[in-house]
Design an enzyme around this catalytic site. Structure first.
Site, PDB file in Angstrom:
ATOM      1  N   LYS A  13       0.841  -1.203   0.000  1.00  0.00           N
ATOM      2  CA  LYS A  13       0.000   0.000   0.000  1.00  0.00           C
ATOM      3  C   LYS A  13       0.876   1.253   0.000  1.00  0.00           C
ATOM      4  O   LYS A  13       0.685   2.160  -0.792  1.00  0.00           O
ATOM      5  CB  LYS A  13      -0.934  -0.029   1.209  1.00  0.00           C
ATOM      6  CG  LYS A  13      -1.818   1.184   1.333  1.00  0.00           C
ATOM      7  CD  LYS A  13      -2.689   1.103   2.574  1.00  0.00           C
ATOM      8  CE  LYS A  13      -3.248   2.477   2.894  1.00  0.00           C
ATOM      9  NZ  LYS A  13      -3.984   2.497   4.153  1.00  0.00           N
ATOM     10  N   GLU A  27      10.846  -4.801   3.728  1.00  0.00           N
ATOM     11  CA  GLU A  27      10.891  -6.206   3.302  1.00  0.00           C
ATOM     12  C   GLU A  27      10.444  -6.327   1.844  1.00  0.00           C
ATOM     13  O   GLU A  27      11.095  -6.978   1.029  1.00  0.00           O
ATOM     14  CB  GLU A  27       9.962  -7.059   4.175  1.00  0.00           C
ATOM     15  CG  GLU A  27      10.401  -7.222   5.615  1.00  0.00           C
ATOM     16  CD  GLU A  27       9.843  -6.146   6.538  1.00  0.00           C
ATOM     17  OE1 GLU A  27       9.531  -5.025   6.050  1.00  0.00           O
ATOM     18  OE2 GLU A  27       9.730  -6.413   7.742  1.00  0.00           O
ATOM     19  N   GLY A  87      -4.350  -2.019   5.675  1.00  0.00           N
ATOM     20  CA  GLY A  87      -3.612  -3.167   5.148  1.00  0.00           C
ATOM     21  C   GLY A  87      -4.293  -4.488   5.459  1.00  0.00           C
ATOM     22  O   GLY A  87      -4.479  -5.346   4.593  1.00  0.00           O
ATOM     23  N   ARG A  88      -4.692  -4.673   6.717  1.00  0.00           N
ATOM     24  CA  ARG A  88      -5.277  -5.963   7.116  1.00  0.00           C
ATOM     25  C   ARG A  88      -6.726  -6.106   6.686  1.00  0.00           C
ATOM     26  O   ARG A  88      -7.352  -7.134   6.947  1.00  0.00           O
ATOM     27  CB  ARG A  88      -5.111  -6.158   8.630  1.00  0.00           C
ATOM     28  CG  ARG A  88      -5.633  -5.013   9.472  1.00  0.00           C
ATOM     29  CD  ARG A  88      -5.120  -5.101  10.900  1.00  0.00           C
ATOM     30  NE  ARG A  88      -5.496  -3.960  11.716  1.00  0.00           N
ATOM     31  CZ  ARG A  88      -4.810  -2.839  11.818  1.00  0.00           C
ATOM     32  NH1 ARG A  88      -3.703  -2.673  11.108  1.00  0.00           N
ATOM     33  NH2 ARG A  88      -5.219  -1.858  12.613  1.00  0.00           N
ATOM     34  N   GLU A 143      -3.402  -6.886  15.289  1.00  0.00           N
ATOM     35  CA  GLU A 143      -2.933  -5.554  14.900  1.00  0.00           C
ATOM     36  C   GLU A 143      -4.056  -4.536  15.106  1.00  0.00           C
ATOM     37  O   GLU A 143      -3.813  -3.368  15.370  1.00  0.00           O
ATOM     38  CB  GLU A 143      -2.447  -5.555  13.440  1.00  0.00           C
ATOM     39  CG  GLU A 143      -1.395  -4.487  13.159  1.00  0.00           C
ATOM     40  CD  GLU A 143      -0.785  -4.573  11.764  1.00  0.00           C
ATOM     41  OE1 GLU A 143      -1.519  -4.369  10.778  1.00  0.00           O
ATOM     42  OE2 GLU A 143       0.430  -4.820  11.648  1.00  0.00           O
ATOM     43  N   HIS A 191      -3.974 -33.532  18.182  1.00  0.00           N
ATOM     44  CA  HIS A 191      -2.849 -34.392  18.566  1.00  0.00           C
ATOM     45  C   HIS A 191      -1.651 -33.563  18.991  1.00  0.00           C
ATOM     46  O   HIS A 191      -0.520 -34.043  18.991  1.00  0.00           O
ATOM     47  CB  HIS A 191      -2.501 -35.322  17.399  1.00  0.00           C
ATOM     48  CG  HIS A 191      -3.659 -36.204  17.041  1.00  0.00           C
ATOM     49  ND1 HIS A 191      -3.898 -37.403  17.675  1.00  0.00           N
ATOM     50  CD2 HIS A 191      -4.690 -36.017  16.184  1.00  0.00           C
ATOM     51  CE1 HIS A 191      -5.017 -37.937  17.181  1.00  0.00           C
ATOM     52  NE2 HIS A 191      -5.512 -37.107  16.285  1.00  0.00           N
ATOM     53  N   LYS A 226      10.633  -0.864  13.679  1.00  0.00           N
ATOM     54  CA  LYS A 226      11.136  -0.483  12.353  1.00  0.00           C
ATOM     55  C   LYS A 226      12.229   0.565  12.493  1.00  0.00           C
ATOM     56  O   LYS A 226      13.268   0.498  11.832  1.00  0.00           O
ATOM     57  CB  LYS A 226      10.003   0.100  11.492  1.00  0.00           C
ATOM     58  CG  LYS A 226       8.989  -0.899  10.992  1.00  0.00           C
ATOM     59  CD  LYS A 226       8.007  -0.187  10.071  1.00  0.00           C
ATOM     60  CE  LYS A 226       6.777  -1.034   9.781  1.00  0.00           C
ATOM     61  NZ  LYS A 226       5.736  -0.316   9.055  1.00  0.00           N
TER      62      LYS A 226
END
Ligand code: F6P
Length: 545
Positions: free
Chosen positions: A207, A213, A268-269, A354, A385, A505
């Site tokens: 965005k 990254e 973003g999310r 977030e 399990h 950051k």
């Protein structure tokens, strides 16, 4: 100054109510009301919610409803759908509902109908996706696209990965999709290892187009592509971008014609149904993508227009508050009994944590109550399990969301009934447990009785739909989005900002300079960080065994 919530009479009424019913066992609640299993259920847009195994009574729901009113939930919902600047710390709307509004709708932000903008981009995405899917979009050397590598992180990755995995049964199997998010070079290297650049398309999703990254991975992918194809001109045929920042995309070398836009009012999310979902659209095609949007919209309309008693996101949101703040349950396990939903818990982690991992109210006052719980989970039956032991017999309460479907997408003779039998049995075992008398009656030796007892009284929701389809996935996503929103409204926090991720950051950029400098500069961190920096440089520069 104190945060207002715990001082509200409606909150105190819930405290008092918890003191009265908190020790009741689900066994007693079910015994007292034979119709509880049907009564505490709701249904919308093809999703059925059973919440009868929550530790609540009719009064609990009534009091939670009063709390919701006192916190002006209906006003907040209206504000979100109207496009008000509900993300107050960033002065933005949170208008993800506009991303799936039908073309006939209108929502105005700053004098623009954003629904029209959404559909313009959607149509461009569809045209592009069709060209890739029918082989008319050719790479630099004239070959059609067979591999798609989406590069992004956080909301620009988790939603697309989750949707791609969830809808694999609806995807073109001759298109290979891969997702690269981590700045660890292994992620990109492994994704590209066996790919031919001539038939590979990269989608750079960011965005802001500033995320370290994503930009480092996109740069490395670009070098890989140019090296393999022998010219910078290849970028134009092998890279597209999804971003809100045309300038930065152009500076990277991707032309505006190959950029698909989103807007600052898409968090973003909350963006997997915007152009960030281009990889999903490429995989499943335009018609199925529109089905997913329609499912989301159906849940939006349900959330906006339905009274609490029948409103799935409101019920799930308020029950999450009840579990978090009154039962003191610090986490929620999301347990899809559907292998295709294996990345759903990871996607929900960002959505919920977030959004609601906040320590101050919208007015900046330190809260004195717990906010967002920890979301985690794995598909069933695998989790049974591994970690279910703790949920059954551990000392913490972990409310669970079970998610299952009536029909299998890959039916084998007995597997699906076995799968769902396990899901239903887990909810039953958690709720009702096994008492010492029952364990003894099975002939258990005295010394093992305590070990074999399951106390039960562990709350869960169960969500059922007919089949995992683009539509039902859409309803599920919108359900959780709105449930997270309801929780944020009650906790009086801004569910749409994420300032907490900034400090790390900033520190990383200082530390990166110190790690990459030819000679170690003077370090001014704490003694732990200083020592670790020195040790890392030694290990890097004179690697031992
Ligand atoms: O750092 C967190 C975050 O800002 C998320 O909120 C977001 O989804 C992610 O980074 C990626 O951001 P972008 O799409 O701008 O690269």
């Amino acid at each position: 100054m104190n945060s207002e919530l715990p001082r509200r009479p409606e909150w105190q009424a819930l405290r008092q109510h918890f003191a009265e019913i908190g020790s009741l066992h689900l066994r007693d609640l079910f015994a007292a009301d034979p119709a509880r299993g049907e009564r505490f259920s709701a249904e919308a847009a093809g999703l059925y919610l059973d919440y009868s195994r929550q530790r609540i009574s009719t009064d609990t729901l009534r009091l939670l409803g009063k709390l919701a009113e006192a916190c002006a939930l209906p006003r907040h919902i209206a504000a979100m759908f109207r496009g008000d600047l509900i993300n107050t710390t960033e002065h933005r709307a949170a208008l993800h509902v506009a991303l799936r509004a039908p073309a006939s709708a209108q929502i105005w932000v700053d004098g623009r109908d954003v629904v029209a903008d959404v559909h313009t981009v959607l149509t461009r995405m569809e045209v592009f996706a069709e060209a890739v899917r029918n082989g008319s979009w050719l790479g630099y050397t004239g070959q059609p696209v067979r591999n798609i590598v989406s590069i992004g992180i956080g909301g620009s990755d988790l939603g697309p990965v989750m949707a791609y995995e969830a809808l694999r049964a609806y995807s073109r199997h001759d298109l290979r999709l891969r997702f690269v998010s981590n700045v660890d070079g292994t992620d990109l290297a492994e994704a590209l290892r066996d790919l031919d650049a001539a038939e590979t398309l990269f989608i750079v999703c960011s965005k802001t187009f500033t995320t370290l990254e994503t930009l480092s991975n996109a740069q490395a992918a670009r070098e890989w592509c140019v090296d393999a194809l022998g010219s910078d001109a290849a970028v134009a045929r092998h890279f597209v971008a999804v971003s809100a920042d045309t300038g930065r995309v152009a500076a990277f070398g991707i032309a505006p014609a190959q950029m698909f836009g989103l807007w600052d009012w898409v968090g973003g999310r909350y963006s997997m149904d915007s152009a960030i979902g281009l990889s999903t659209l490429l995989a499943i095609g335009p018609a199925a993508f529109r089905d997913m949007l329609a499912g989301m919209h159906a849940m939006d309309v349900h959330f906006r227009d339905t009274p609490l008693a029948h409103n799935l996101p409101m019920l799930m949101g308020l029950l999450a508050v009840w579990n978090n703040n009154f039962l003191d349950a610090a986490s929620v396990a999301v347990l899809p009994y559907e292998q295709y939903l294996k990345r759903f818990p990871a996607y929900l982690q960002q959505l919920a944590m977030e959004s609601n991992g906040k320590h101050v109210t919208v007015d900046g006052v330190r809260v004195d109550y717990a906010t967002g719980p920890i979301y985690w989970g794995e598909p069933g039956t695998n989790g049974q399990h591994s970690f279910h032991q703790l949920i059954h017999q551990g000392t913490r309460i972990v409310p669970c969301d079970f998610i299952g479907f009536g029909q299998a997408l890959n039916p084998l003779p007995v597997q699906h009934d076995l799968l769902i039998a396990n899901m239903l049995a887990q909810g039953e075992a958690l709720a009702f447990g096994r008492s010492a008398d029952e364990v003894r009656a099975e002939g258990t030796p005295d010394e093992l009785v305590a070990h074999r007892c399951c106390e039960g009284n562990r709350p869960s929701n169960t969500l059922l739909a007919a089949r995992l389809t683009p539509w039902s996935l859409g309803t599920l996503i919108a359900l959780y989005e709105h449930s997270v929103f309801v929780q944020g409204v009650i906790w009086d926090i801004d569910s749409f900002d994420q300032w907490g991720v900034e400090l790390g950051k900033q520190l990383a950029s200082t530390t990166f300079a110190e790690l990459s400098a030819a000679t170690l500069p003077a370090l001014a961190h704490d003694s732990s960080t200083n020592t670790l920096i020195r040790r890392y440089r030694q290990l890097r520069d004179a690697p031992g065994r």
